[in-house]
Enzyme design. Structure first.
Site, mmCIF file in Angstrom:
data_model
loop_
_atom_site.group_PDB
_atom_site.id
_atom_site.type_symbol
_atom_site.label_atom_id
_atom_site.label_comp_id
_atom_site.label_asym_id
_atom_site.label_seq_id
_atom_site.Cartn_x
_atom_site.Cartn_y
_atom_site.Cartn_z
ATOM 1 N N ARG A 16 -26.797 22.882 44.690
ATOM 2 C CA ARG A 16 -25.346 22.865 44.450
ATOM 3 C C ARG A 16 -24.674 21.778 45.271
ATOM 4 O O ARG A 16 -23.810 21.039 44.777
ATOM 5 C CB ARG A 16 -24.739 24.230 44.778
ATOM 6 C CG ARG A 16 -24.996 25.303 43.717
ATOM 7 C CD ARG A 16 -24.659 26.691 44.260
ATOM 8 N NE ARG A 16 -24.724 27.720 43.230
ATOM 9 C CZ ARG A 16 -25.837 28.270 42.780
ATOM 10 N NH1 ARG A 16 -27.017 27.876 43.278
ATOM 11 N NH2 ARG A 16 -25.807 29.215 41.855
ATOM 12 N N ARG A 109 -37.314 29.205 28.855
ATOM 13 C CA ARG A 109 -36.293 29.846 29.687
ATOM 14 C C ARG A 109 -34.905 29.673 29.072
ATOM 15 O O ARG A 109 -34.617 28.674 28.398
ATOM 16 C CB ARG A 109 -36.350 29.281 31.111
ATOM 17 C CG ARG A 109 -37.701 29.536 31.771
ATOM 18 C CD ARG A 109 -37.759 29.024 33.188
ATOM 19 N NE ARG A 109 -36.848 29.774 34.061
ATOM 20 C CZ ARG A 109 -36.691 29.504 35.357
ATOM 21 N NH1 ARG A 109 -37.369 28.512 35.915
ATOM 22 N NH2 ARG A 109 -35.856 30.219 36.085
ATOM 23 N N SER A 155 -28.801 34.579 32.829
ATOM 24 C CA SER A 155 -28.865 33.902 34.125
ATOM 25 C C SER A 155 -27.458 33.560 34.597
ATOM 26 O O SER A 155 -26.649 33.029 33.828
ATOM 27 C CB SER A 155 -29.687 32.606 34.025
ATOM 28 O OG SER A 155 -29.616 31.870 35.234
ATOM 29 N N SER A 156 -27.177 33.825 35.854
ATOM 30 C CA SER A 156 -25.891 33.417 36.438
ATOM 31 C C SER A 156 -25.752 31.905 36.454
ATOM 32 O O SER A 156 -24.638 31.374 36.509
ATOM 33 C CB SER A 156 -25.762 33.963 37.864
ATOM 34 O OG SER A 156 -26.727 33.350 38.718
ATOM 35 N N GLN A 157 -26.877 31.185 36.417
ATOM 36 C CA GLN A 157 -26.834 29.721 36.451
ATOM 37 C C GLN A 157 -26.136 29.135 35.229
ATOM 38 O O GLN A 157 -25.647 28.007 35.282
ATOM 39 C CB GLN A 157 -28.253 29.165 36.558
ATOM 40 C CG GLN A 157 -28.936 29.482 37.876
ATOM 41 C CD GLN A 157 -30.400 29.102 37.883
ATOM 42 O OE1 GLN A 157 -30.953 28.675 36.862
ATOM 43 N NE2 GLN A 157 -31.053 29.259 39.024
ATOM 44 N N GLU A 304 -34.269 37.823 43.406
ATOM 45 C CA GLU A 304 -35.340 37.031 43.999
ATOM 46 C C GLU A 304 -36.167 37.840 44.997
ATOM 47 O O GLU A 304 -37.288 37.451 45.339
ATOM 48 C CB GLU A 304 -34.763 35.786 44.688
ATOM 49 C CG GLU A 304 -34.149 34.776 43.734
ATOM 50 C CD GLU A 304 -35.178 34.145 42.807
ATOM 51 O OE1 GLU A 304 -36.367 34.099 43.169
ATOM 52 O OE2 GLU A 304 -34.795 33.713 41.706
ATOM 53 N N LYS A 404 -42.748 25.053 45.158
ATOM 54 C CA LYS A 404 -41.495 25.032 44.397
ATOM 55 C C LYS A 404 -40.287 25.192 45.311
ATOM 56 O O LYS A 404 -39.260 24.536 45.124
ATOM 57 C CB LYS A 404 -41.521 26.143 43.350
ATOM 58 C CG LYS A 404 -40.359 26.148 42.377
ATOM 59 C CD LYS A 404 -40.546 27.242 41.340
ATOM 60 C CE LYS A 404 -39.606 27.052 40.155
ATOM 61 N NZ LYS A 404 -38.183 27.134 40.507
#
Length: 422
Positions: A16, A109, A155-157, A304, A404
């Site tokens: 971000r 995804r 997804s919040s993304q 997560e 990752k």
């Protein structure tokens, strides 16, 4: 077990901050940047989109820029949700045709709702009707913006990917969610807080209930300035679970007193599972009682941590039920199916539901020749490490996939188990 350790920077905050820096009106410095695959992909993508980025270890200087008008640009998202969902809106602000693609799993995804929302805001996108990678954003140098509604339950993304670039849209944006509850809501709150810190005007509201479901961002300047990334509290999960399972103590250095991350929900569930929490000068210490409590918990705000918590629950004194994580079936792997299969192969008893898992503890013992598969998912590696503390002899495959978000995980874990971390 006793250990004091320092975690790498937060992936969520790092990516971000890098995007806000690239969209700022003047150069910025982001300190404590995560050095891992997901952040490297974000840096590579922003460079492709014209930003000048110089790195000195964990400190990154970012100057805004744009690719040449009419140029063709390629962005590799790997399997990073923050790249595949945060960068399309940024690409729309450039005067280039930006082709996005990534790992095979990334093509499965959720991203279609974001692409539809961007089209509604005036962006031209060619995805061949797939609503998924690969796709091309045909940037014109500006985005009209305005109101848009989407289902962000995947997804919040999907929301954050619109909000981050919205100050640069001609009319800003009003993003409204319609559908089942948005998971990982604290990550949208993180986005809002970071936007405000960079000078954006953002309002959040709720049309029903107490969870925000619409956000208004006014057009205006951005100036991230000199920004420091917090340690990654999601990556604290397996270490806190280790304290629970062993009845030991783990201290996380530099645990933020007022965090952009979901620190409260994380510590709440750790406490309910039997840990005691004590802030101090050295950091935040979690100590296990020697018994892991079985609990019922909605992990919608901290998905997560699901896999390390399920691993600890498999070693608990009673049954547990975890809900609110159905969307994790579409992350790096189908996490619910993967962890259930692997724990059950060790003699455990984990049952899937559409939205979560039920865990009934049983003695675990790896069969001869069995190895714990991780499905190219860093959180599966971390879950396997936690299980190994209570069921020795587990061989965890493809540990390198933790690169990752936490390339040094295996080394830090080994040092912790050996009592060498301080």
């Amino acid at each position: 077990m006793r250990a004091t350790l320092r975690l790498p920077g937060s992936k969520s905050i790092t990516n971000r901050a890098l995007i806000l820096a690239a969209l700022s009106d003047s150069p910025s410095v982001v300190r404590g940047v995560l050095q891992a695959r997901d952040s490297s992909l974000a840096i590579g993508a922003l460079r492709a989109l014209g930003a000048a980025i110089e790195s000195r270890e964990a400190d990154v200087a970012v100057s805004p820029g744009a690719p040449a008008a009419g140029s063709a640009v390629r962005v590799d998202v790997g399997n990073a949700g923050t790249v595949m969902r945060f960068l399309p809106a940024v690409a729309a602000l450039t005067p280039a045709a930006v082709a996005f693609d990534g790992d095979p799993r990334a093509r499965e995804r959720p991203v279609g709702a974001l692409l539809s929302a961007l089209r509604a805001l005036g962006v031209s996108i060619d995805d061949g009707g797939r609503g998924a990678l690969p796709f091309t954003v045909h940037g014109t140098g500006s985005v009209p913006g305005g109101p848009v509604t989407l289902d962000a339950s995947g997804s919040s993304q999907l929301v954050s990917g619109l909000l981050l670039a919205a100050p640069r849209f001609a009319d800003g944006a009003e993003v409204r969610h319609s559908g089942p509850p948005v998971p990982s809501l604290p990550h949208i709150e993180m986005t809002v807080a970071m936007l405000r810190g960079a000078g954006a005007s953002v309002e959040a509201g709720s049309s029903a209930g107490d969870r925000p479901d619409f956000w208004r961002v006014a057009p205006g300047r951005l100036d991230l300035g000199d920004f420091t990334v917090e340690p990654d509290l999601s990556n604290a999960g397996p270490f806190l679970a280790a304290a629970l399972v062993t009845g030991g103590s783990v201290t996380i250095r530099d645990w933020p007193a007022d965090s952009l991350q979901a620190a409260g929900p994380i510590l709440d569930v750790i406490t309910r599972m039997g840990g005691s929490v004590a802030p101090g000068d050295a950091g935040l210490t979690v100590t296990g009682s020697g018994t892991v409590n079985g609990i019922d918990a909605d992990l919608r705000d901290i998905p997560e941590l699901c896999l390390p918590l399920v691993a600890a629950a498999a070693l608990a004194s009673g049954p547990s039920s975890f809900t609110g994580v159905g969307h994790t079936r579409l992350q790096e792997t189908d996490r619910l199916a993967a962890i259930a299969k692997e724990i059950n192969a060790l003699g455990g008893d984990v049952t899937e539901s559409p939205d979560g898992l039920s865990v009934r503890p049983r003695p675990l013992s790896p069969p001869a020749g069995h190895a714990f598969a991780t499905y190219d998912d860093h959180r599966m590696v971390m879950a396997g490490a936690v299980l190994g503390l209570g069921a020795g002899g587990i061989e965890v495959l493809n540990v390198a996939t933790v690169g990752k978000t936490f390339p040094g995980f295996a080394g830090v874990w080994e040092e912790m188990v050996r009592g060498e971390v301080s």
